[in-house]
Scaffold this motif. Structure first.
Motif, mmCIF file in Angstrom:
data_model
loop_
_atom_site.group_PDB
_atom_site.id
_atom_site.type_symbol
_atom_site.label_atom_id
_atom_site.label_comp_id
_atom_site.label_asym_id
_atom_site.label_seq_id
_atom_site.Cartn_x
_atom_site.Cartn_y
_atom_site.Cartn_z
ATOM 1 N N ALA A 92 0.831 -1.205 0.000
ATOM 2 C CA ALA A 92 0.000 0.000 0.000
ATOM 3 C C ALA A 92 0.863 1.251 0.000
ATOM 4 O O ALA A 92 1.853 1.341 0.725
ATOM 5 N N GLY A 93 0.445 2.219 -0.794
ATOM 6 C CA GLY A 93 1.104 3.519 -0.810
ATOM 7 C C GLY A 93 0.066 4.620 -0.841
ATOM 8 O O GLY A 93 -1.124 4.369 -1.038
ATOM 9 N N VAL A 94 0.509 5.838 -0.632
ATOM 10 C CA VAL A 94 -0.366 7.004 -0.748
ATOM 11 C C VAL A 94 0.304 8.021 -1.661
ATOM 12 O O VAL A 94 1.496 7.922 -1.954
ATOM 13 N N CYS A 95 -0.470 8.975 -2.099
ATOM 14 C CA CYS A 95 0.062 10.083 -2.905
ATOM 15 C C CYS A 95 -0.496 11.387 -2.354
ATOM 16 O O CYS A 95 -1.656 11.446 -1.937
ATOM 17 N N ASN A 96 0.321 12.411 -2.366
ATOM 18 C CA ASN A 96 -0.119 13.757 -2.002
ATOM 19 C C ASN A 96 -0.678 13.836 -0.582
ATOM 20 O O ASN A 96 -1.542 14.664 -0.287
ATOM 21 N N TYR A 97 -0.181 12.978 0.309
ATOM 22 C CA TYR A 97 -0.603 12.981 1.696
ATOM 23 C C TYR A 97 0.347 13.845 2.531
ATOM 24 O O TYR A 97 1.558 13.850 2.310
ATOM 25 N N SER A 98 -0.220 14.521 3.517
ATOM 26 C CA SER A 98 0.600 15.238 4.498
ATOM 27 C C SER A 98 1.172 14.228 5.484
ATOM 28 O O SER A 98 0.760 13.058 5.513
ATOM 29 N N ALA A 99 2.086 14.681 6.319
ATOM 30 C CA ALA A 99 2.653 13.794 7.335
ATOM 31 C C ALA A 99 1.557 13.285 8.273
ATOM 32 O O ALA A 99 1.539 12.104 8.644
ATOM 33 N N ALA A 100 0.618 14.160 8.637
ATOM 34 C CA ALA A 100 -0.462 13.762 9.548
ATOM 35 C C ALA A 100 -1.374 12.728 8.897
ATOM 36 O O ALA A 100 -1.791 11.747 9.544
ATOM 37 N N GLN A 101 -1.704 12.919 7.625
ATOM 38 C CA GLN A 101 -2.548 11.949 6.919
ATOM 39 C C GLN A 101 -1.830 10.609 6.767
ATOM 40 O O GLN A 101 -2.442 9.545 6.903
ATOM 41 N N LEU A 102 -0.540 10.671 6.497
ATOM 42 C CA LEU A 102 0.252 9.449 6.359
ATOM 43 C C LEU A 102 0.286 8.691 7.685
ATOM 44 O O LEU A 102 0.156 7.458 7.720
ATOM 45 N N GLU A 103 0.438 9.423 8.761
ATOM 46 C CA GLU A 103 0.475 8.791 10.075
ATOM 47 C C GLU A 103 -0.845 8.083 10.376
ATOM 48 O O GLU A 103 -0.862 6.958 10.882
ATOM 49 N N GLU A 104 -1.957 8.734 10.039
ATOM 50 C CA GLU A 104 -3.263 8.108 10.285
ATOM 51 C C GLU A 104 -3.463 6.885 9.396
ATOM 52 O O GLU A 104 -3.904 5.828 9.861
ATOM 53 N N ALA A 105 -3.126 6.999 8.126
ATOM 54 C CA ALA A 105 -3.301 5.883 7.199
ATOM 55 C C ALA A 105 -2.534 4.655 7.658
ATOM 56 O O ALA A 105 -3.000 3.511 7.524
ATOM 57 N N ASN A 106 -1.374 4.893 8.245
ATOM 58 C CA ASN A 106 -0.506 3.789 8.640
ATOM 59 C C ASN A 106 -1.063 2.996 9.829
ATOM 60 O O ASN A 106 -0.586 1.904 10.128
ATOM 61 N N ARG A 107 -2.098 3.537 10.463
ATOM 62 C CA ARG A 107 -2.730 2.797 11.566
ATOM 63 C C ARG A 107 -3.527 1.600 11.051
ATOM 64 O O ARG A 107 -3.757 0.635 11.791
ATOM 65 N N TYR A 108 -3.959 1.673 9.795
ATOM 66 C CA TYR A 108 -4.886 0.668 9.277
ATOM 67 C C TYR A 108 -4.263 -0.273 8.250
ATOM 68 O O TYR A 108 -4.811 -1.330 7.962
ATOM 69 N N VAL A 109 -3.136 0.116 7.699
ATOM 70 C CA VAL A 109 -2.399 -0.729 6.764
ATOM 71 C C VAL A 109 -0.959 -0.222 6.760
ATOM 72 O O VAL A 109 -0.714 0.956 7.035
ATOM 73 N N ASP A 110 -0.028 -1.101 6.480
ATOM 74 C CA ASP A 110 1.374 -0.679 6.428
ATOM 75 C C ASP A 110 1.595 0.114 5.142
ATOM 76 O O ASP A 110 1.695 -0.454 4.059
ATOM 77 N N VAL A 111 1.639 1.438 5.275
ATOM 78 C CA VAL A 111 1.875 2.309 4.113
ATOM 79 C C VAL A 111 3.383 2.432 3.914
ATOM 80 O O VAL A 111 4.087 2.921 4.801
ATOM 81 N N VAL A 112 3.875 2.005 2.760
ATOM 82 C CA VAL A 112 5.329 1.964 2.569
ATOM 83 C C VAL A 112 5.876 3.211 1.883
ATOM 84 O O VAL A 112 7.080 3.460 1.930
ATOM 85 N N SER A 113 4.987 4.004 1.248
ATOM 86 C CA SER A 113 5.511 5.135 0.471
ATOM 87 C C SER A 113 4.489 6.238 0.322
ATOM 88 O O SER A 113 3.281 6.028 0.455
ATOM 89 N N ASN A 114 5.007 7.418 0.025
ATOM 90 C CA ASN A 114 4.187 8.582 -0.278
ATOM 91 C C ASN A 114 4.728 9.188 -1.570
ATOM 92 O O ASN A 114 5.914 9.531 -1.652
ATOM 93 N N GLN A 115 3.879 9.267 -2.581
ATOM 94 C CA GLN A 115 4.277 9.863 -3.856
ATOM 95 C C GLN A 115 3.815 11.321 -3.878
ATOM 96 O O GLN A 115 2.625 11.605 -3.766
ATOM 97 N N VAL A 116 4.771 12.227 -4.002
ATOM 98 C CA VAL A 116 4.472 13.650 -3.884
ATOM 99 C C VAL A 116 5.237 14.447 -4.939
ATOM 100 O O VAL A 116 6.264 14.002 -5.447
ATOM 101 N N PRO A 117 4.749 15.654 -5.261
ATOM 102 C CA PRO A 117 5.484 16.491 -6.210
ATOM 103 C C PRO A 117 6.746 17.041 -5.560
ATOM 104 O O PRO A 117 6.713 17.500 -4.416
ATOM 105 N N TYR A 118 7.851 16.946 -6.273
ATOM 106 C CA TYR A 118 9.104 17.484 -5.744
ATOM 107 C C TYR A 118 10.023 17.797 -6.913
ATOM 108 O O TYR A 118 10.254 16.954 -7.782
#
Length: 331
Positions: free
Chosen positions: A167-193
């Motif tokens: 599982a991964g996320v995109c365009n998530y803030s640190a707070a959103q990533l932290e919450e998402a990781n409570r329910y599944v192991d989120v391994v990555s965040n894809q963001v503009p850089y």
């Protein structure tokens, strides 16, 4: 090609992974299907064994082209990264924007990540891609109308069923990533850089470094701005989303190109292009695991893949960053 392992996985991704948004044509003024498929295959031949796509890219077109490009390649020799949570065929969730599909038909885009939608999107993606599993499944954008728990538990179910590996996320803030990781192991965040879009350095990068999460940087060449090929007065084709972005105003093109001229001697000394130099700098930044680079034809794909034939010293990275810190774009 050099490879880095996505945090907490056995996915050894090429540091330059093929980004297939432009290949889908949508918002890029259309696509030549044959050119797109050949670009992906040329990348694979040079060690780029991972492709990042999404259903919204051409409303299924990009995924179909990826499926065509990987046909005949042993499935365990290529990594497929795709997404969910942007619907053009369902008016539900957060309205995102009005658009037109590749045929010029008006469509409305919604950000929606309800459980039933995710299950449907996964089945549709598997069919278009011609595979029975997805290596990295990422929510495309946050959806304020659906609890993060509901979305992530749906992905966890797909992982349990063997249809998704990670599982991964995109365009998530640190707070959103932290919450998402409570329910599944989120391994990555894809963001503009990119060199001219470095906002993630303040909060997200430190968080990911501390928590052991990978960052996939998209648009590292800021949609062509940092290649040095665009000059003041440039006019984009019909349907090209860049026409209305402040990055591409004549003044910002002048300022960006002046910066690129200052660092061009480094590229020239290594026999590489400015675009390749930009990719190398991006890969040297803290927390960045992979840079996604798009290509619409074989020539662009080969140039992206061959960027890692060269390397930057710490002194060269520091010089480029110092010059970059003097660059200010006008909004």
């Amino acid at each position: 090609m050099r490879y880095r392992t996505l945090a907490g996985t056995d996915l050894s991704l090429p540091v330059i992974t093929f980004g297939a948004w432009a290949a889908g044509g949508w918002m890029w003024g259309g696509t030549e299907r044959k050119d797109a498929v050949e670009a992906m295959r040329a990348s694979f031949d040079l060690g780029v064994n991972a492709i990042d796509t999404a259903p919204i890219y051409g409303q299924g077109t990009s995924e179909e082209l990826v499926g065509e490009a990987i046909r005949g390649i042993p499935r365990d020799k290529v990594y497929i990264l795709t997404k969910f949570g942007m619907r053009w065929d369902l008016a539900k969730g957060d309205f995102a924007f009005h658009s037109k599909d590749n045929m010029g038909k008006a469509i409305d885009i919604y950000r929606y990540a309800g459980k039933e939608s995710i299950i449907k999107e996964c089945e549709d993606s598997l069919r278009r891609l011609g595979t029975d599993y997805i290596d990295l499944y990422q929510i495309h954008w946050p959806d304020s109308t659906t609890p993060i728990q509901e979305s992530m538990e749906a992905v966890a179910q797909l992982i349990q069923q063997g249809k998704v590996r990670y599982a991964g996320v995109c365009n998530y803030s640190a707070a959103q990533l932290e919450e998402a990781n409570r329910y599944v192991d989120v391994v990555s965040n894809q963001v503009p850089y990119s060199m001219v879009k470095r906002g993630i350095e303040a909060e997200l990068v430190p968080y990911c470094l501390e928590q052991g999460k990978s960052i996939l940087a998209y648009s590292p060449m800021e949609r062509g701005l940092l290649t040095g090929k665009l000059k003041p007065g440039h006019r984009f084709g019909e349907g090209d989303h860049r026409a209305n972005l402040y990055f591409f105003s004549d003044e910002n093109l002048r300022r960006t190109n002046a910066f690129l001229e200052k660092v061009k001697p480094i590229a020239d000394g290594k026999g590489i292009s400015l675009g390749q130099l930009v990719l190398l700098w991006t890969l040297e930044q803290p927390g960045i695991t992979v840079a996604l680079a798009g290509a619409r034809n074989t020539e662009q794909a080969i140039q992206n893949a061959k960027a890692t034939d060269a390397e930057l010293s710490s002194e060269e990275v520091a010089f480029i960053t110092a010059e970059l810190n003097e660059l200010e774009l006008v909004k």
